[in-house]
Write a protein that holds these residues in place. Structure first.
Motif, PDB file in Angstrom:
ATOM      1  N   THR A 219       0.836  -1.208   0.000  1.00 56.22           N
ATOM      2  CA  THR A 219       0.000   0.000   0.000  1.00 56.22           C
ATOM      3  C   THR A 219       0.865   1.249   0.000  1.00 56.22           C
ATOM      4  N   LEU A 245      -6.648   2.184  -4.261  1.00 52.48           N
ATOM      5  CA  LEU A 245      -6.309   2.147  -2.843  1.00 52.48           C
ATOM      6  C   LEU A 245      -7.540   2.336  -1.964  1.00 52.48           C
ATOM      7  N   GLU A 249      -8.642   0.141   1.018  1.00 56.28           N
ATOM      8  CA  GLU A 249      -8.446   0.734   2.343  1.00 56.28           C
ATOM      9  C   GLU A 249      -9.114   2.106   2.407  1.00 56.28           C
TER      10      GLU A 249
END
Length: 320
Positions: A219, A245, A249
């Motif tokens: 990440t 992303l 998340e």
């Protein structure tokens, strides 16, 4: 004949007086002797030469620090630790040391400093020097961000920046280790440099990228790639990476901040303020006892500037 007797004590006194007389005469003879002559070597020796003063090398001289002094500070936008195959962005800030008020709390008058390139842009006169842990110079093919300004003027409260970068493919070839970066001006390329110029060193640690990457590191790499794309002006690629992303998340503070930055670039200040409000909510929940996130608060304040008051819910998230 008369027999004369002498007491024993009188005899001792006579002997003592005789010894004192002999010693006195001996001392007088010694006093009459001429003083010994100085040795010829001492009398004719040349005076000892004064020690020759050796000027220290310029690199050994401590930097002069004074209020208002111009300073060059190197840093890395991508952090002080870098994995090979990750992008690198190096920046240098030009700034002036703070002034010191006198006894009457008055600040001294300090003139602005203007640095002008003799040719091309003033940033082209900056040189980034990279050395390894052994102090050896290392060739590093940094690419400068091209900006056309031929001069820069710095008052006490003003700053200027210059930046360089390396692609992930280029950092992949770097040898792991600790490197020291310093930035300086080529004095033959500019006019107006002050006599005293400070320079802050920056230490960069380079490590080989681990394999395989865990989720957190993967990440972080994708987020850095998105930031690097935006740095190079490719907002489309950066936006696509941010969407990926957020799908994985949605509560990642760094991703929310970058989303807000992209939205601000599109002029969508309300949506940017909402993204930053969400990032603040996550921060306070995750770090309830930490200091206030001043950076996030400032970014949200900037996003909320010039927004219609009726679309801002006081004390809570921004809503339509």
């Amino acid at each position: 004949m008369l027999k004369t007797t002498c007491p024993k004590s009188s005899f001792i006194i006579v002997i003592a007086l005789a010894l004192m007389t002999i010693l006195s005469c001996s001392n007088q003879e010694e006093d009459k002797k001429p003083a010994p002559k100085a040795k010829a070597a001492t009398a004719t020796a040349a005076p000892a030469p004064e020690p020759q003063r050796v000027e220290p090398e310029k690199t050994d001289m401590p930097p002069v620090e004074a209020p208002g002094q111009l300073v060059l500070s190197a840093a890395a936008e991508t952090g002080s630790e870098l994995y090979t195959s990750w992008p690198l962005v190096v920046s240098v800030s030009l700034w002036r040391k703070a002034l010191i008020p006198d006894a009457q709390d008055n600040l001294p008058a300090v003139a602005p400093i203007t640095i002008r390139a003799k040719q091309a842009a003033w940033r082209d006169a900056l040189v980034v020097e990279v050395r390894n842990a052994s102090g050896e110079a290392v060739t590093c093919p940094l690419h400068p961000v091209q900006q056309p300004e031929t001069s820069v003027t710095l008052g006490v409260d003003e700053t200027a920046t210059a930046q360089w970068w390396l692609e992930p493919a280029e950092t992949q070839a770097l040898v792991p280790g600790i490197y020291t970066l310093t930035v300086s001006f080529r004095p033959d390329a500019v006019e107006g440099l002050p006599e005293s110029l400070g320079s802050d060193r920056f230490h960069l640690k380079i490590e080989k990228e681990p394999a395989p990457l865990d989720q957190a590191t993967a990440t972080a790499k994708q987020l850095q790639m998105a930031e690097f794309s935006l740095f190079k002006g490719d907002a489309k690629t950066a936006g696509g990476l941010v969407e990926q992303l957020l799908a994985r998340e949605p509560k990642n503070i760094g991703v929310l901040r970058l989303q807000a930055k992209l939205l601000m670039g599109e002029g969508k200040k309300l949506e940017a303020a909402n993204a930053l409000e969400e990032a603040l909510h996550v921060y306070y929940k995750k770090y309830p006892k930490a200091d206030p996130p001043l950076g996030l608060l400032h970014e949200r304040s900037e996003a909320m500037k010039d927004l219609e008051p009726e679309i801002i819910k006081e004390g809570g998230p921004v809503i339509r």
